[in-house]
Design a protein around this motif. Structure first.
Motif, PDB file in Angstrom:
ATOM      1  N   PHE A 139      65.004  73.986   7.073  1.00 21.50           N
ATOM      2  CA  PHE A 139      65.498  75.009   7.998  1.00 21.50           C
ATOM      3  C   PHE A 139      65.479  76.351   7.279  1.00 21.50           C
ATOM      4  CE2 PHE A 139      68.433  77.500  10.522  1.00 21.50           C
ATOM      5  CZ  PHE A 139      68.196  77.055  11.827  1.00 21.50           C
ATOM      6  N   PRO A 140      64.894  77.399   7.883  1.00 27.71           N
ATOM      7  CA  PRO A 140      64.754  78.682   7.177  1.00 27.71           C
ATOM      8  C   PRO A 140      66.069  79.446   7.113  1.00 27.71           C
ATOM      9  CG  PRO A 140      63.951  78.893   9.422  1.00 27.71           C
ATOM     10  CD  PRO A 140      64.308  77.433   9.237  1.00 27.71           C
ATOM     11  N   ASN A 141      66.194  80.307   6.099  1.00 26.41           N
ATOM     12  CA  ASN A 141      67.360  81.189   6.025  1.00 26.41           C
ATOM     13  C   ASN A 141      67.004  82.625   6.428  1.00 26.41           C
ATOM     14  OD1 ASN A 141      65.851  82.026   3.883  1.00 26.41           O
ATOM     15  ND2 ASN A 141      67.471  81.807   2.335  1.00 26.41           N
ATOM     16  N   HIS A 142      65.830  82.803   6.995  1.00 24.22           N
ATOM     17  CA  HIS A 142      65.393  84.113   7.498  1.00 24.22           C
ATOM     18  C   HIS A 142      64.446  83.865   8.670  1.00 24.22           C
ATOM     19  CE1 HIS A 142      61.218  83.902   5.833  1.00 24.22           C
ATOM     20  NE2 HIS A 142      61.808  83.025   5.041  1.00 24.22           N
ATOM     21  N   GLU A 152      73.088  74.690   6.572  1.00 26.27           N
ATOM     22  CA  GLU A 152      73.429  74.708   5.150  1.00 26.27           C
ATOM     23  C   GLU A 152      74.364  73.552   4.798  1.00 26.27           C
ATOM     24  OE1 GLU A 152      75.049  78.537   4.333  1.00 26.27           O
ATOM     25  OE2 GLU A 152      73.089  79.485   3.985  1.00 26.27           O
ATOM     26  N   GLU A 153      75.335  73.288   5.650  1.00 24.31           N
ATOM     27  CA  GLU A 153      76.279  72.209   5.381  1.00 24.31           C
ATOM     28  C   GLU A 153      75.599  70.841   5.394  1.00 24.31           C
ATOM     29  OE1 GLU A 153      79.407  72.764   8.194  1.00 24.31           O
ATOM     30  OE2 GLU A 153      80.087  74.645   7.275  1.00 24.31           O
ATOM     31  N   ARG A 154      74.490  70.751   6.141  1.00 25.28           N
ATOM     32  CA  ARG A 154      73.737  69.489   6.185  1.00 25.28           C
ATOM     33  C   ARG A 154      72.627  69.464   5.142  1.00 25.28           C
ATOM     34  NH1 ARG A 154      71.789  69.505  12.144  1.00 25.28           N
ATOM     35  NH2 ARG A 154      70.836  67.514  11.562  1.00 25.28           N
ATOM     36  N   LYS A 155      72.637  70.452   4.227  1.00 29.69           N
ATOM     37  CA  LYS A 155      71.679  70.529   3.118  1.00 29.69           C
ATOM     38  C   LYS A 155      70.227  70.623   3.609  1.00 29.69           C
ATOM     39  CE  LYS A 155      74.859  69.839  -0.136  1.00 29.69           C
ATOM     40  NZ  LYS A 155      76.074  69.870   0.696  1.00 29.69           N
TER      41      LYS A 155
END
Length: 544
Positions: A279-282, A270-273
């Protein structure tokens, strides 16, 4: 200071225990005075018994009254087992010699005669013997299987309870209860064994609530995830065990914290956008280094992960001990990263504590946690404080794991970020291995909670995703507006999404298909709202 102490040093003193029922006494455990200043303990004593508190018989070896030898310091518990058990109602300790003042702490070992036939207590491993009895009583709704082996080769047994055991039924959600991640936290194991018996017998007796639960849900129960640790704790027993013996696996792993730390991986992306496009969040994949043969991963953890991936679990809980509360994700605390543009800190600045990162399903996790804690007979009675510190639950009996005890790589965080399953931890009480005599009351404390929590799997929306020919679409993504955590359909195209009451905009998406959206309402009554999707083929590949 904590102890029974005599008023003076005369030898006429005694300490009497009334069990209020006919009891088979098997021994006593003695300990000195709990004091930082005094060194007081009893070194020898006689024992007497009575049925009426008037006529006393001293324990003897057949020739003379038998002297028992007690403590050599104030802290170490000393077990004194009677050569032959004695049946009586009252027991007395008559101290004969002591160090310092006459002070004593004591536990009495025995069993009310009516409880001696209690099934399975103290039997080995994963409760296979009791499972076999339940399976024989209810063969049409139960199935025994194992999810793998421990490092010492003991099987990790599971029991499935369903109206069609052995197969996943379309539209039927799957729930799991596990216990014994730490082998010395025995109460959870015993409660799950009692739950197996209860569900079997109440189903046969026609209990409408239980029959509804069993016919509409596929329930999996694993009483002992760490059978090696349990065997160690069981051999020491309730009285002589401690907070560490059997806690870890044979290889020294804490199973609850032995899973991949996917939360930190997600937050770094997330910090690297990179989220969500790259990149998945699930359903975050397991890092390759974790899957290597030489990775520091317990064989039990590998077995649990494979089991979690094999079954489309929707809701789960692990039963632990040492505290009394319900804990929900995230367990991992998010560290605050420095940015080059950050303003300089003032001279008196102290490092800020890690940020409390809530899951997208925070409100749902709180609902689930409250459903257990509020139905429990004592969990919300927090006025006594916690087991070790003051109450951390704001008098509700629930807390986010990272706020209470931040840990990375927990089973709960892994389940949430790698699978569809919402997993919580139930901490059942301060005593990890209570006496057998307390088990019935603990069952009464937890019985309604265990049933209520399972019923929550039927709250939210459910349905199927199919193509225009009626064929199911596996691994389709279900996205709920306002909750940035999608779930996926199972192999048969069916899905379940636990949601709080409200109106939601829901999308179904799948590779090679046009997305579809609809509005679905969730009501307060138990019973998931049907929300089906039919997706049309996309010509995106041809256009591209």
């Amino acid at each position: 200071d904590g102890a029974w102490c005599a008023e003076d040093d005369g030898r006429a003193h005694w300490l009497e225990v009334d069990t209020r029922r006919t009891t088979k006494f098997t021994g006593v455990i003695t300990q000195g005075r709990d004091s930082q200043i005094h060194e007081d303990f009893v070194t020898s004593f006689y024992v007497g018994f009575s049925n009426d508190s008037q006529n006393w018989v001293m324990y003897s070896n057949g020739y003379e009254e038998m002297m028992f030898y007690g403590n050599v310091d104030k802290d170490t518990p000393v077990l004194t087992e009677f050569p032959e058990p004695v049946v009586a109602r009252y027991l007395r300790i008559y101290p004969q010699r002591w160090n310092g003042s006459l002070c004593l702490r004591m536990e009495v070992l025995g069993c009310p005669l009516s409880c001696e036939s209690h099934p399975e207590r103290g039997r080995g491993g994963g409760g296979r013997q009791l499972m076999k009895v339940v399976n024989e009583e209810c063969p049409t709704i139960t199935r025994i299987y194992n999810i793998g082996k421990s490092s010492r080769g003991l099987k990790i047994y599971a029991m499935e309870i369903s109206d069609n055991p052995g197969e996943h039924e379309m539209g039927e959600p799957e729930v799991r209860y596990t216990a014994g991640l730490h082998g010395n936290e025995v109460l959870g194991r015993e409660l799950l064994l009692l739950l197996l018996q209860f569900l079997c017998r109440e189903f046969q007796a026609g209990n409408a609530r239980v029959r509804s639960l069993v016919t509409q849900t596929r329930i999996h129960i694993v009483p002992s995830l760490n059978p090696d640790g349990y065997e160690l704790a069981r051999q020491a027993g309730s009285e002589l065990g401690n907070w560490a013996l059997g806690h870890w696996t044979e290889e020294g792993y804490d199973l609850f914290e032995n899973f991949p730390d996917l939360a930190s991986v997600l937050w770094a992306a997330e910090e690297r956008k990179l989220v969500p496009h790259k990149f998945p969040n699930h359903h975050i994949p397991i890092p390759e280094h974790y899957l290597a043969e030489d990775a520091t991963v317990a064989v039990e953890t590998r077995a649990i992960m494979a089991w979690m991936e094999k079954n489309p679990f929707v809701l789960g809980a692990n039963l632990q001990g040492g505290e009394k509360l319900v804990s929900y994700p995230f367990d991992t605390a998010r560290t605050l990263t420095q940015t080059p543009a950050a303003a300089p800190h003032p001279p008196d600045y102290e490092d800020a504590p890690p940020e409390l990162q809530e899951t997208p399903d925070h409100a749902i996790f709180r609902w689930l946690a409250i459903s257990y804690a509020s139905a429990h007979l004592t969990m919300t009675e927090t006025f006594h404080g916690g087991c070790h510190t003051q109450d951390v639950t704001d008098a509700m009996g629930i807390v986010q794991g990272a706020k209470w005890r931040p840990r990375a790589g927990t089973m709960n965080d892994f389940s949430y970020l790698h699978t569809n399953c919402l997993e919580l931890s139930f901490y059942l009480g301060c005593d990890k291995f209570p006496h057998e005599s307390e088990l019935q009351q603990e069952w009464e404390n937890n019985k309604e909670s265990l049933l209520t929590f399972m019923e929550q799997v039927h709250r939210g929306i459910k349905g199927s995703v199919k193509d225009q020919q009626g064929e199911p679409i596996a691994n389709a993504t279900i996205v709920v507006g306002g909750i940035d955590h999608p779930v996926r359909t199972a192999a048969g195209g069916d899905y379940w999404r636990i949601l709080n009451p409200g109106e939601y905009r829901v999308w179904a998406r799948a590779e090679g298909y046009n997305p579809s959206a609809k509005t679905c309402s969730v009501f307060y009554d138990i019973g998931a709202t049907q929300c089906d999707f039919v997706l049309s083929r996309s010509n995106w590949k041809r256009i591209r």
